[in-house]
Design a protein around this motif. Structure first.
Motif, PDB file in Angstrom:
ATOM      1  N   THR A  96     -45.707 -24.840  18.782  1.00 42.84           N
ATOM      2  CA  THR A  96     -44.463 -24.745  18.025  1.00 42.84           C
ATOM      3  C   THR A  96     -44.815 -24.171  16.662  1.00 42.84           C
ATOM      4  O   THR A  96     -45.531 -24.806  15.881  1.00 42.84           O
ATOM      5  N   THR A 149     -45.414 -28.854  12.856  1.00 43.45           N
ATOM      6  CA  THR A 149     -44.234 -27.996  13.065  1.00 43.45           C
ATOM      7  C   THR A 149     -45.096 -28.282  13.719  1.00 43.45           C
ATOM      8  O   THR A 149     -46.341 -28.742  12.687  1.00 43.45           O
ATOM      9  N   MET A 176     -42.847 -29.717  13.087  1.00 40.65           N
ATOM     10  CA  MET A 176     -41.920 -30.036  14.165  1.00 40.65           C
ATOM     11  C   MET A 176     -42.690 -30.646  15.335  1.00 40.65           C
ATOM     12  O   MET A 176     -42.202 -31.533  16.043  1.00 40.65           O
ATOM     13  N   TYR A 189     -37.088 -24.438  18.219  1.00 40.87           N
ATOM     14  CA  TYR A 189     -36.706 -25.523  17.320  1.00 40.87           C
ATOM     15  C   TYR A 189     -35.339 -26.038  17.749  1.00 40.87           C
ATOM     16  O   TYR A 189     -34.562 -25.339  18.383  1.00 40.87           O
TER      17      TYR A 189
END
Length: 299
Positions: A131, A12, A51, A200
């Motif tokens: 993120t 992520t 991500m 996102y």
């Protein structure tokens, strides 16, 4: 992102120096190099979850279980600008892993651990990207629980609203103070750094595309709506804690998992490119880098 199910799939300007250095930052053909005021390359630290790490996108760098790709958005951004990158993004990372070590596993096999991501921050760090949030809220696991090939199935949305309790909303609300603490922690450790926080992307279009992506239309909207709610919290906390938020959902329109493989930035439940399910592919990571670079250049 983590959860027992998602492991199988992944398995992520605050300071003037940074402001001056980033004034000419760009991504793409003819991009200018990023240099700090003392003539050294811009010091860039990338923090975050899968991500940001880009699992299963060739080539792997760092611990295999982190799924860190040499073509994630951080590497693409650094390659285009000449910035000196320390990438500590890692699949499965949650907000707590900014200050705590993260235990790793691959196909449920223990793979050691990595240090807290904040260990990469320095007092002279110029740029930080972040993120985080998907694992705190458990959205990948929820998405896995919502799959069905039965068009008459009970929408999984109802499971997450039993007794009138919005379970996903609760998780997102609980994440807000954790996000605030992460941002404050970055500023404490790297007071000169410009802090860029991404949301996102757009995982599935309104109404979905059952059975191509095996979630009912109402659940497609529930899942993307949950991502959008989390993005709103990330944006709010960024604004309140001295960071710059970059929306990745809006520019992802037309590039979600319902689209033709050549148009997708985000893969669906069965990837059509080298990427983890429900994660960005290389095209997505490259475009995220382009969007971040354009923001830096224009601000």
């Amino acid at each position: 992102m983590n959860s027992s199910r998602s492991k199988a799939f992944c398995r992520t300007v605050r300071g003037s120096v940074a402001a001056l250095a980033l004034a000419g930052l760009a991504v793409g053909t003819g991009a200018s190099s990023a240099w700090a005021a003392d003539g050294a390359p811009l010091s860039y630290v990338a923090l975050g979850d899968s991500m940001a790490s880009g699992p299963l996108i060739p080539d792997i760098t760092g611990p295999v279980a982190c799924g860190r790709s040499t073509h994630n958005y951080a590497h693409e951004l650094a390659a285009s600008t000449g910035a000196s990158l320390r990438d500590v993004t890692c699949s499965g990372a949650a907000s707590k892993h900014m200050t705590e070590k993260q235990s790793l596993s691959l196909l449920d096999i223990p793979m050691g651990s990595v240090p807290p991501q904040f260990d990469a921050l320095r007092a002279d760090t110029d740029l930080v990207t972040l993120t985080i949030g998907g694992n705190d809220t458990g959205l990948v696991g929820i998405a896995q629980n919502c799959t069905t090939l039965d068009p008459n199935a009970t929408p999984c949305k109802e499971r997450y609203n039993e007794g009138g309790v919005d379970q996903v909303g609760q998780r997102i609300a609980e994440f807000a103070p954790r996000m605030a603490a992460v941002l404050d922690g970055i500023h404490q450790r790297s007071p000169q750094a410009r802090v860029i926080v991404t949301g996102y992307g757009l995982y599935i279009k309104p109404g979905g595309c059952w059975p191509l992506q095996p979630v009912l239309p109402v659940d497609a909207d529930f899942l993307q709506g949950s991502v959008d709610r989390m993005n709103a919290v990330i944006a709010e906390q960024s604004a309140a804690h001295g960071a710059e938020y970059i929306d990745l959902a809006t520019p992802s329109k037309g590039h979600d998992s319902c689209r033709a493989p050549s148009d997708r930035w985000l893969e669906g439940y069965v990837p059509t490119a080298a990427a983890a399910p429900l994660h960005p592919n290389r095209q997505g990571e490259e475009n995220y880098a382009r969007i971040i670079g354009a923001h830096l250049q224009g601000s």
